[in-house]
Design an enzyme around this catalytic site. Structure first.
Site, PDB file in Angstrom:
ATOM      1  N   ASP A 182     -15.518  38.488   6.873  1.00 47.53           N
ATOM      2  CA  ASP A 182     -15.683  37.178   7.511  1.00 47.53           C
ATOM      3  C   ASP A 182     -14.771  37.234   8.732  1.00 47.53           C
ATOM      4  O   ASP A 182     -13.562  37.436   8.604  1.00 47.53           O
ATOM      5  CB  ASP A 182     -15.257  36.098   6.510  1.00 47.53           C
ATOM      6  CG  ASP A 182     -15.115  34.715   7.127  1.00 47.53           C
ATOM      7  OD1 ASP A 182     -14.693  34.614   8.297  1.00 47.53           O
ATOM      8  OD2 ASP A 182     -15.411  33.741   6.435  1.00 47.53           O
ATOM      9  N   LYS A 221     -12.085  27.516  -2.120  1.00 50.42           N
ATOM     10  CA  LYS A 221     -10.651  27.650  -1.804  1.00 50.42           C
ATOM     11  C   LYS A 221      -9.790  27.370  -3.049  1.00 50.42           C
ATOM     12  O   LYS A 221      -9.039  26.405  -3.111  1.00 50.42           O
ATOM     13  CB  LYS A 221     -10.250  26.726  -0.635  1.00 50.42           C
ATOM     14  CG  LYS A 221     -11.167  26.798   0.603  1.00 50.42           C
ATOM     15  CD  LYS A 221     -10.942  28.046   1.411  1.00 50.42           C
ATOM     16  CE  LYS A 221     -11.913  28.358   2.525  1.00 50.42           C
ATOM     17  NZ  LYS A 221     -13.080  27.674   2.865  1.00 50.42           N
ATOM     18  N   ASP A 225     -20.674  33.793  10.377  1.00 50.63           N
ATOM     19  CA  ASP A 225     -19.469  34.524  10.782  1.00 50.63           C
ATOM     20  C   ASP A 225     -19.168  35.679   9.839  1.00 50.63           C
ATOM     21  O   ASP A 225     -18.040  36.155   9.774  1.00 50.63           O
ATOM     22  CB  ASP A 225     -18.260  33.575  10.839  1.00 50.63           C
ATOM     23  CG  ASP A 225     -17.938  32.958   9.488  1.00 50.63           C
ATOM     24  OD1 ASP A 225     -18.787  33.013   8.572  1.00 50.63           O
ATOM     25  OD2 ASP A 225     -16.825  32.426   9.339  1.00 50.63           O
TER      26      ASP A 225
END
Ligand code: GDD
Ligand code: MG
Length: 357
Positions: free
Chosen positions: A221, A161, A110
């Site tokens: 992304d 993250k 992606d």
């Protein structure tokens, strides 16, 4: 280059719902072509022809759309996970299809990144790395995998993250790696396993030779609605080496069989307006910035479209206003309806006249 590539495309694309309910994220159209076609072009530009696709969610849709890859000048092979095994488990599954002893490229499915794959491989070999991770710079690393390196570019820490208090730099994992095949021995077979949360931290805590390669090209992304819209705007504003297909007349790029009404107007800066095959546009329609209208859509009289993306077969009523939004395939938008910033309309929706969303 004979290096093989593996593309990870088995995720559910939850942040891109509702669009990923009907189509898996890597096949969503970007300027009316499946997103993966852009990655294929970058691979081919560096001589890569053999690609393994690691699928899970809607895996049949990939076979239907891409087949053997011959139409794209590639040789595609598919691996299917019955239940998603994470990025590491997916990669382990591809092992049997990779050339023994040869490094291989891994891409997240992606990401659009104009990465110099040739230089990436050259550096990987020169440093005899176990893994080389491509990095890019972003404003908000909390959404990605934060990568900390030493002055020689060797990776010290990988935090997927991260929270804001863990952030000292803005370099993140660009979602492209070159692997030494022996590194796959660290991934267990047939169980869920994450490259980002398990393999990379494991290698780093065991002094693994994990290096970075800073990519300075275009990077995005497309995994959220805002960024999926943005990639269209960026390509149409000329920020990438890609362009939309179509016959160019002024700011328009026209597919075959487009019917244009009279007195169309264009405003809002430099962008381009892409009208897919068979689109019809009513008189006095207005376009602002960059707009992409999918095949077989119709745009009503006096409708106003600004910086938006409309997927195929949608009918936009007279005088409707669409601003900075993404509209799914096969929608019916009534006359004078107003769809404002950040609207994401699921495929097949009906919006009655005068609605304001
Ligand atoms: N086959 C398979 N199986 N593919 C998967 C699975 C799985 O279980 N889970 C995810 N993928 C694929 C997705 O389809 C996508 O193409 C890619 O792996 C990355 O998954 P995302 O869900 O998009 O991850 P992310 O964007 O939150 O984070 C990843 O990408 C960032 C860069 O865009 C991480 O790799 C981050 O570290 C990185 O910075
Ligand atoms: Mg992603």
């Amino acid at each position: 280059m004979s290096m093989k590539a593996v593309i990870l495309i088995g995720g559910k694309g939850t942040r891109l719902r509702p669009f990923t309910i009907d189509t898996p994220k890597p096949l969503l159209p970007v300027l009316n072509r499946p997103f993966l076609h852009y990655q294929f072009e970058i691979l081919k530009a560096h001589g890569i022809k053999d690609v393994v696709l690691c699928t899970s969610y809607q895996s049949e849709a990939f076979r239907r759309s891409l087949g053997t890859g011959a139409a794209q000048g590639l040789r595609l092979k598919y691996v299917v996970e019955r239940d998603p095994l994470g990025t590491g488990g997916a990669l382990k599954n591809a092992q049997a299809l990779l050339a023994p002893g040869e490094p291989f490229l891994v891409l997240n499915g992606d990401v659009l990144n104009t990465l110099d794959i040739t230089a990436f491989l050259k550096q990987h070999r020169k440093l005899r790395a176990a893994v080389t991770i491509a990095l890019t710079r972003v404003k908000d690393p909390t959404l990605y995998g934060l990568v900390k390196t030493d002055d020689g570019g060797r990776i010290k820490e990988f935090i997927e993250k991260p929270s804001w208090d863990e952030i000292e730099s803005n370099t993140i994992n660009a979602g492209a790696y070159i692997f030494d095949p022996e590194t796959l021995a660290h991934i267990p077979r047939g169980v869920p396993f994450s490259l980002e949360r398990q393999l990379f931290p494991h290698l780093l805590s065991h002094e693994g030779r994990v290096f970075s390669f800073v990519s300075t090209g275009y990077w995005i992304d497309i995994g959220t609605i805002e960024r999926y819209r943005q990639v269209h705007m960026d390509i149409l504003a000329g920020q990438t080496p890609f362009s939309a297909a179509g016959r160019k007349t002024g700011r328009l790029l026209l597919g075959p069989g487009v019917k244009l009404g009279k007195d169309l107007s264009f405003g809002g800066g430099a962008g381009q307006v892409v009208l897919g095959s068979g689109v019809s546009v009513g008189d006095f329609a207005r376009f602002s910035g960059s707009v992409c209208v999918g095949p077989r859509c119709s745009v009503g009289k006096g409708a106003w479209l600004s910086d938006c993306v409309v997927l195929e077969g949608t009918k936009i009523g007279d005088g409707a206003r669409l601003e900075r939004c993404v509209i799914g395939a096969g929608c019916r938008i009534g006359a004078q309806a107003a769809l404002t910033e950040n609207t994401a309309l699921a495929g097949g929706s009906e919006v009655r006249s005068f609605s304001v969303l």
